[in-house]
Motif scaffolding. Structure first.
Motif, short mmCIF file in Angstrom:
data_model
loop_
_atom_site.label_atom_id
_atom_site.label_comp_id
_atom_site.label_asym_id
_atom_site.label_seq_id
_atom_site.Cartn_x
_atom_site.Cartn_y
_atom_site.Cartn_z
N ARG A 37 0.84 -1.21 0.00
CA ARG A 37 0.00 0.00 0.00
C ARG A 37 0.87 1.25 0.00
O ARG A 37 1.95 1.25 0.62
CB ARG A 37 -0.85 0.07 1.26
CG ARG A 37 -1.69 -1.16 1.58
CD ARG A 37 -2.89 -1.23 0.67
NE ARG A 37 -3.96 -2.05 1.19
CZ ARG A 37 -4.06 -3.36 1.14
NH1 ARG A 37 -3.09 -4.08 0.60
NH2 ARG A 37 -5.12 -3.98 1.62
N ASN B 122 5.49 -4.06 9.10
CA ASN B 122 4.09 -3.81 8.77
C ASN B 122 3.36 -5.12 9.07
O ASN B 122 3.09 -5.91 8.17
CB ASN B 122 3.95 -3.42 7.29
CG ASN B 122 2.49 -3.31 6.88
OD1 ASN B 122 1.61 -3.16 7.73
ND2 ASN B 122 2.23 -3.40 5.59
N PRO B 123 3.10 -5.37 10.35
CA PRO B 123 2.58 -6.68 10.76
C PRO B 123 1.06 -6.77 10.61
O PRO B 123 0.42 -5.76 10.31
CB PRO B 123 2.97 -6.74 12.23
CG PRO B 123 2.87 -5.31 12.68
CD PRO B 123 3.27 -4.47 11.50
N TYR C 57 -2.32 -6.27 11.75
CA TYR C 57 -2.80 -5.45 12.88
C TYR C 57 -4.30 -5.22 12.88
O TYR C 57 -4.83 -4.49 13.70
CB TYR C 57 -2.05 -4.11 12.94
CG TYR C 57 -2.06 -3.29 11.66
CD1 TYR C 57 -3.23 -2.73 11.16
CD2 TYR C 57 -0.88 -3.06 10.96
CE1 TYR C 57 -3.23 -1.97 10.00
CE2 TYR C 57 -0.86 -2.30 9.79
CZ TYR C 57 -2.04 -1.76 9.32
OH TYR C 57 -2.04 -1.00 8.17
N LEU D 63 -2.98 -10.03 7.57
CA LEU D 63 -3.90 -8.93 7.88
C LEU D 63 -4.28 -8.86 9.36
O LEU D 63 -4.31 -7.80 9.95
CB LEU D 63 -5.19 -9.09 7.06
CG LEU D 63 -5.07 -8.90 5.55
CD1 LEU D 63 -6.35 -9.35 4.87
CD2 LEU D 63 -4.76 -7.44 5.21
#
Ligand code: GLN
Length: 290
Positions: free
Chosen positions: A101, A190-191, A193, A214
Protein backbone atom coordinates in the motif's frame (compact mmCIF):
# COMPACT_ATOMS: atom_id res chain seq x y z
CA UNK A 1 -10.64 -1.98 -50.80
CA UNK A 2 -11.48 -4.47 -48.10
CA UNK A 3 -14.76 -4.13 -46.27
CA UNK A 4 -14.68 -3.54 -42.52
CA UNK A 5 -16.16 -6.07 -40.12
CA UNK A 6 -19.04 -3.64 -39.46
CA UNK A 7 -19.90 -3.47 -43.16
CA UNK A 8 -19.94 -7.26 -43.19
CA UNK A 9 -22.56 -7.13 -40.52
CA UNK A 10 -20.29 -8.77 -37.95
CA UNK A 11 -19.96 -7.17 -34.52
CA UNK A 12 -16.44 -5.92 -33.99
CA UNK A 13 -15.00 -4.50 -30.83
CA UNK A 14 -11.90 -2.38 -30.62
CA UNK A 15 -9.75 -1.61 -27.59
CA UNK A 16 -11.31 1.87 -27.58
CA UNK A 17 -14.91 0.68 -27.66
CA UNK A 18 -14.07 -2.00 -25.08
CA UNK A 19 -12.95 0.71 -22.63
CA UNK A 20 -16.13 2.74 -23.11
CA UNK A 21 -18.40 -0.33 -22.92
CA UNK A 22 -16.79 -1.59 -19.70
CA UNK A 23 -16.93 1.89 -18.15
CA UNK A 24 -20.64 2.17 -18.93
CA UNK A 25 -21.52 -1.32 -17.70
CA UNK A 26 -19.39 -1.70 -14.55
CA UNK A 27 -18.16 0.39 -11.64
CA UNK A 28 -14.51 -0.28 -12.51
CA UNK A 29 -12.70 3.04 -12.81
CA UNK A 30 -10.99 4.25 -15.99
CA UNK A 31 -7.43 3.73 -14.77
CA UNK A 32 -8.16 0.14 -13.71
CA UNK A 33 -9.91 -0.56 -17.04
CA UNK A 34 -6.80 0.63 -18.87
CA UNK A 35 -4.47 -1.44 -16.66
CA UNK A 36 -6.55 -4.58 -17.27
CA UNK A 37 -6.74 -4.00 -21.02
CA UNK A 38 -3.00 -3.38 -21.26
CA UNK A 39 -2.49 -6.67 -19.44
CA UNK A 40 -5.09 -8.65 -21.44
CA UNK A 41 -3.73 -7.44 -24.78
CA UNK A 42 -0.04 -7.25 -23.76
CA UNK A 43 0.10 -3.60 -24.79
CA UNK A 44 2.04 -0.71 -23.29
CA UNK A 45 0.17 2.46 -22.31
CA UNK A 46 1.24 4.13 -25.58
CA UNK A 47 0.28 1.10 -27.69
CA UNK A 48 -3.17 0.99 -26.10
CA UNK A 49 -3.73 4.56 -27.34
CA UNK A 50 -2.25 4.14 -30.81
CA UNK A 51 -4.05 0.80 -31.37
CA UNK A 52 -7.39 1.85 -29.92
CA UNK A 53 -9.12 1.49 -33.34
CA UNK A 54 -7.84 -1.99 -34.10
CA UNK A 55 -10.53 -4.68 -33.88
CA UNK A 56 -9.84 -7.32 -31.23
CA UNK A 57 -9.46 -10.92 -32.35
CA UNK A 58 -11.84 -13.46 -30.82
CA UNK A 59 -9.07 -14.75 -28.56
CA UNK A 60 -8.27 -11.23 -27.36
CA UNK A 61 -11.94 -10.46 -26.74
CA UNK A 62 -12.26 -13.65 -24.69
CA UNK A 63 -9.13 -12.82 -22.70
CA UNK A 64 -10.47 -9.30 -22.01
CA UNK A 65 -13.81 -10.73 -20.94
CA UNK A 66 -12.17 -13.28 -18.58
CA UNK A 67 -10.08 -10.62 -16.85
CA UNK A 68 -13.01 -8.27 -16.39
CA UNK A 69 -15.15 -11.07 -14.98
CA UNK A 70 -12.46 -11.69 -12.35
CA UNK A 71 -12.38 -8.00 -11.49
CA UNK A 72 -16.19 -7.81 -11.31
CA UNK A 73 -16.06 -10.77 -8.88
CA UNK A 74 -13.87 -8.56 -6.66
CA UNK A 75 -10.40 -9.93 -7.31
CA UNK A 76 -7.78 -7.21 -6.73
CA UNK A 77 -6.22 -5.65 -9.84
CA UNK A 78 -2.75 -6.32 -8.39
CA UNK A 79 -3.40 -10.09 -8.25
CA UNK A 80 -5.00 -10.19 -11.70
CA UNK A 81 -2.01 -8.49 -13.34
CA UNK A 82 0.46 -10.00 -10.82
CA UNK A 83 2.11 -6.70 -10.06
CA UNK A 84 1.95 -3.55 -7.92
CA UNK A 85 4.31 -0.61 -7.82
CA UNK A 86 5.75 0.35 -4.44
CA UNK A 87 8.20 3.19 -3.82
CA UNK A 88 8.65 3.46 -7.60
CA UNK A 89 9.51 -0.24 -7.98
CA UNK A 90 7.17 -2.70 -9.72
CA UNK A 91 6.85 -5.79 -7.50
CA UNK A 92 5.44 -9.21 -8.36
CA UNK A 93 2.53 -10.11 -6.09
CA UNK A 94 0.32 -13.18 -5.73
CA UNK A 95 -2.36 -14.09 -3.16
CA UNK A 96 0.51 -15.42 -0.98
CA UNK A 97 1.50 -11.85 -0.12
CA UNK A 98 -0.21 -8.66 0.97
CA UNK A 99 -0.57 -6.06 -1.79
CA UNK A 100 1.85 -3.23 -0.90
CA UNK A 101 0.00 0.00 0.00
CA UNK A 102 1.13 3.60 -0.56
CA UNK A 103 0.64 4.14 3.22
CA UNK A 104 3.62 1.88 3.84
CA UNK A 105 5.91 4.21 1.87
CA UNK A 106 5.87 6.38 5.02
CA UNK A 107 7.50 3.52 6.92
CA UNK A 108 10.21 3.28 4.23
CA UNK A 109 10.88 7.03 4.39
CA UNK A 110 11.24 6.93 8.17
CA UNK A 111 13.45 3.86 8.08
CA UNK A 112 15.73 5.57 5.53
CA UNK A 113 15.88 8.67 7.71
CA UNK A 114 16.82 6.70 10.87
CA UNK A 115 19.27 4.32 9.19
CA UNK A 116 22.92 5.36 9.76
CA UNK A 117 25.47 5.07 6.96
CA UNK A 118 26.36 1.37 6.55
CA UNK A 119 23.59 0.66 9.04
CA UNK A 120 21.57 -2.53 9.32
CA UNK A 121 17.84 -2.91 8.93
CA UNK A 122 15.49 -5.78 9.73
CA UNK A 123 12.12 -5.98 7.94
CA UNK A 124 9.82 -8.25 9.94
CA UNK A 125 7.08 -10.01 7.98
CA UNK A 126 8.39 -8.85 4.63
CA UNK A 127 5.68 -10.41 2.39
CA UNK A 128 6.47 -9.32 -1.17
CA UNK A 129 9.73 -7.84 0.14
CA UNK A 130 8.42 -4.30 -0.39
CA UNK A 131 9.99 -2.53 2.60
CA UNK A 132 13.34 -4.33 2.50
CA UNK A 133 13.71 -3.95 -1.27
CA UNK A 134 12.75 -0.26 -1.23
CA UNK A 135 15.34 0.44 1.49
CA UNK A 136 18.06 -1.62 -0.19
CA UNK A 137 17.32 0.03 -3.54
CA UNK A 138 17.64 3.54 -2.08
CA UNK A 139 20.67 2.77 0.06
CA UNK A 140 23.36 0.53 -1.41
CA UNK A 141 25.38 1.01 1.80
CA UNK A 142 22.69 -0.58 3.97
CA UNK A 143 22.78 -4.12 5.30
CA UNK A 144 19.22 -5.35 4.85
CA UNK A 145 17.67 -8.49 6.34
CA UNK A 146 14.06 -9.52 5.76
CA UNK A 147 12.15 -12.32 7.41
CA UNK A 148 8.82 -13.99 6.95
CA UNK A 149 7.18 -17.10 8.29
CA UNK A 150 5.81 -18.04 4.86
CA UNK A 151 8.09 -19.84 2.40
CA UNK A 152 5.73 -18.89 -0.45
CA UNK A 153 6.10 -15.20 0.47
CA UNK A 154 9.89 -15.53 0.72
CA UNK A 155 10.05 -17.03 -2.79
CA UNK A 156 8.19 -14.00 -4.15
CA UNK A 157 10.31 -11.55 -2.14
CA UNK A 158 13.53 -13.19 -3.35
CA UNK A 159 12.34 -12.90 -6.96
CA UNK A 160 11.53 -9.23 -6.45
CA UNK A 161 14.96 -8.52 -4.94
CA UNK A 162 16.61 -10.27 -7.88
CA UNK A 163 14.48 -8.34 -10.37
CA UNK A 164 15.64 -5.04 -8.89
CA UNK A 165 19.17 -6.25 -8.39
CA UNK A 166 19.33 -5.46 -4.68
CA UNK A 167 21.09 -7.38 -1.95
CA UNK A 168 18.72 -8.50 0.82
CA UNK A 169 19.29 -11.44 3.17
CA UNK A 170 16.05 -13.43 3.51
CA UNK A 171 15.32 -15.65 6.50
CA UNK A 172 12.34 -17.90 7.17
CA UNK A 173 11.36 -17.10 10.73
CA UNK A 174 8.38 -16.79 13.05
CA UNK A 175 9.14 -13.22 14.14
CA UNK A 176 12.51 -13.26 15.99
CA UNK A 177 12.69 -17.03 16.52
CA UNK A 178 15.29 -17.88 13.84
CA UNK A 179 17.58 -14.94 14.69
CA UNK A 180 20.41 -15.57 17.12
CA UNK A 181 21.66 -12.52 18.98
CA UNK A 182 22.00 -10.24 15.98
CA UNK A 183 21.58 -6.48 16.39
CA UNK A 184 20.09 -4.00 13.93
CA UNK A 185 20.05 -0.21 13.76
CA UNK A 186 16.45 -0.17 12.57
CA UNK A 187 13.68 -2.73 12.90
CA UNK A 188 10.72 -1.98 10.61
CA UNK A 189 7.47 -3.91 10.44
CA UNK A 190 4.09 -3.81 8.77
CA UNK A 191 2.58 -6.68 10.76
CA UNK A 192 -0.99 -8.06 10.80
CA UNK A 193 -2.80 -5.45 12.88
CA UNK A 194 -6.45 -5.59 11.88
CA UNK A 195 -8.69 -6.82 14.73
CA UNK A 196 -10.41 -10.15 14.09
CA UNK A 197 -13.93 -8.81 13.76
CA UNK A 198 -13.08 -5.64 11.82
CA UNK A 199 -15.60 -5.13 9.02
CA UNK A 200 -12.80 -4.15 6.58
CA UNK A 201 -11.68 -7.79 6.42
CA UNK A 202 -14.92 -8.60 4.61
CA UNK A 203 -14.58 -5.77 2.07
CA UNK A 204 -12.65 -4.97 -1.13
CA UNK A 205 -9.17 -6.31 -1.81
CA UNK A 206 -8.74 -7.57 1.77
CA UNK A 207 -11.10 -10.50 1.08
CA UNK A 208 -8.49 -11.92 -1.31
CA UNK A 209 -5.32 -11.22 0.69
CA UNK A 210 -3.58 -13.71 3.02
CA UNK A 211 -5.49 -13.56 6.28
CA UNK A 212 -2.35 -14.15 8.38
CA UNK A 213 -0.84 -10.97 6.91
CA UNK A 214 -3.90 -8.93 7.88
CA UNK A 215 -5.13 -10.00 11.31
CA UNK A 216 -3.81 -11.59 14.51
CA UNK A 217 -7.25 -13.17 15.02
CA UNK A 218 -7.46 -11.15 18.23
CA UNK A 219 -7.49 -7.45 19.12
CA UNK A 220 -5.02 -6.45 16.40
CA UNK A 221 -2.18 -5.69 18.84
CA UNK A 222 -0.66 -9.19 19.29
CA UNK A 223 2.04 -8.93 16.60
CA UNK A 224 2.80 -5.29 17.48
CA UNK A 225 3.38 -6.44 21.12
CA UNK A 226 5.50 -9.44 20.10
CA UNK A 227 7.72 -7.28 17.88
CA UNK A 228 8.14 -4.66 20.61
CA UNK A 229 8.94 -7.40 23.16
CA UNK A 230 11.85 -8.83 21.18
CA UNK A 231 13.25 -5.48 20.07
CA UNK A 232 15.38 -5.01 23.20
CA UNK A 233 17.37 -8.13 22.26
CA UNK A 234 17.78 -7.11 18.61
CA UNK A 235 18.23 -3.35 18.48
CA UNK A 236 21.73 -1.89 18.53
CA UNK A 237 22.34 0.94 21.05
CA UNK A 238 20.16 3.91 20.07
CA UNK A 239 18.37 1.82 17.42
CA UNK A 240 14.84 2.57 16.21
CA UNK A 241 11.79 0.35 16.12
CA UNK A 242 9.23 1.57 13.55
CA UNK A 243 5.86 -0.15 13.15
CA UNK A 244 2.91 0.49 10.87
CA UNK A 245 -0.50 0.10 12.51
CA UNK A 246 -4.21 0.67 12.02
CA UNK A 247 -5.92 4.06 11.79
CA UNK A 248 -7.04 3.95 15.45
CA UNK A 249 -4.10 2.18 17.09
CA UNK A 250 -1.48 4.97 17.40
CA UNK A 251 -2.06 5.71 21.09
CA UNK A 252 -2.12 1.98 21.99
CA UNK A 253 1.17 1.46 20.16
CA UNK A 254 2.76 4.51 21.83
CA UNK A 255 1.70 3.07 25.19
CA UNK A 256 3.07 -0.37 24.49
CA UNK A 257 6.43 1.14 23.47
CA UNK A 258 6.54 3.47 26.48
CA UNK A 259 5.71 0.56 28.81
CA UNK A 260 8.77 -1.27 27.47
CA UNK A 261 11.09 1.65 28.18
CA UNK A 262 11.43 3.07 24.66
CA UNK A 263 12.53 6.73 24.35
CA UNK A 264 11.45 9.38 21.85
CA UNK A 265 8.17 7.53 21.25
CA UNK A 266 6.04 9.23 18.60
CA UNK A 267 3.69 8.64 15.69
CA UNK A 268 3.82 9.90 12.11
CA UNK A 269 0.86 10.57 9.82
CA UNK A 270 0.36 9.23 6.31
CA UNK A 271 -0.73 11.31 3.31
CA UNK A 272 -4.35 11.00 4.42
CA UNK A 273 -3.41 12.63 7.73
CA UNK A 274 -3.90 9.39 9.70
CA UNK A 275 -1.33 8.39 12.33
CA UNK A 276 0.04 5.33 10.56
CA UNK A 277 3.53 4.61 11.93
CA UNK A 278 4.68 4.67 15.55
CA UNK A 279 8.25 4.25 16.71
CA UNK A 280 10.77 4.78 19.43
CA UNK A 281 14.43 4.37 20.31
CA UNK A 282 15.62 1.61 22.50
CA UNK A 283 16.80 2.93 25.87
CA UNK A 284 20.17 1.90 27.27
CA UNK A 285 18.40 0.47 30.34
CA UNK A 286 16.63 -2.30 28.43
CA UNK A 287 18.90 -2.54 25.40
CA UNK A 288 20.62 -5.94 25.45
CA UNK A 289 22.42 -6.09 22.10
CA UNK A 290 26.12 -5.37 21.94
N1 GLN B 1 -2.86 -1.63 5.49
C1 GLN B 1 -3.67 -2.77 5.27
C2 GLN B 1 -5.11 -2.35 5.20
O1 GLN B 1 -5.64 -1.80 6.13
C3 GLN B 1 -3.49 -3.80 6.36
C4 GLN B 1 -2.11 -4.27 6.43
C5 GLN B 1 -1.75 -4.96 7.68
O2 GLN B 1 -2.57 -5.54 8.41
N2 GLN B 1 -0.52 -4.92 7.96
O3 GLN B 1 -5.73 -2.49 4.19
Amino acid sequence: MSKSAAQDGAFSITAGTAIETILSLTSIDRLDVRILLMHALSLSRAQLITQSHRALTDTEAQQVSRLFQRRIAGEPIAYIVGEREFYGLPLHVTPDVLIPRPDTELLVELALEKLPVHGSLLDMGTGSGAIAIAVAHSRADANVTALDQSSAALAIARGNAERHDVKVRFIQSDWYSALSNECFNVIAANPPYIPEHDIHLTQGDLRFEPISALTDHADGLTALNTIADGAARHLAPGGWLLMEHGYNQASSVRSLLAARGFNDVRSWSDLAGIERVTGGRISSIVQACT
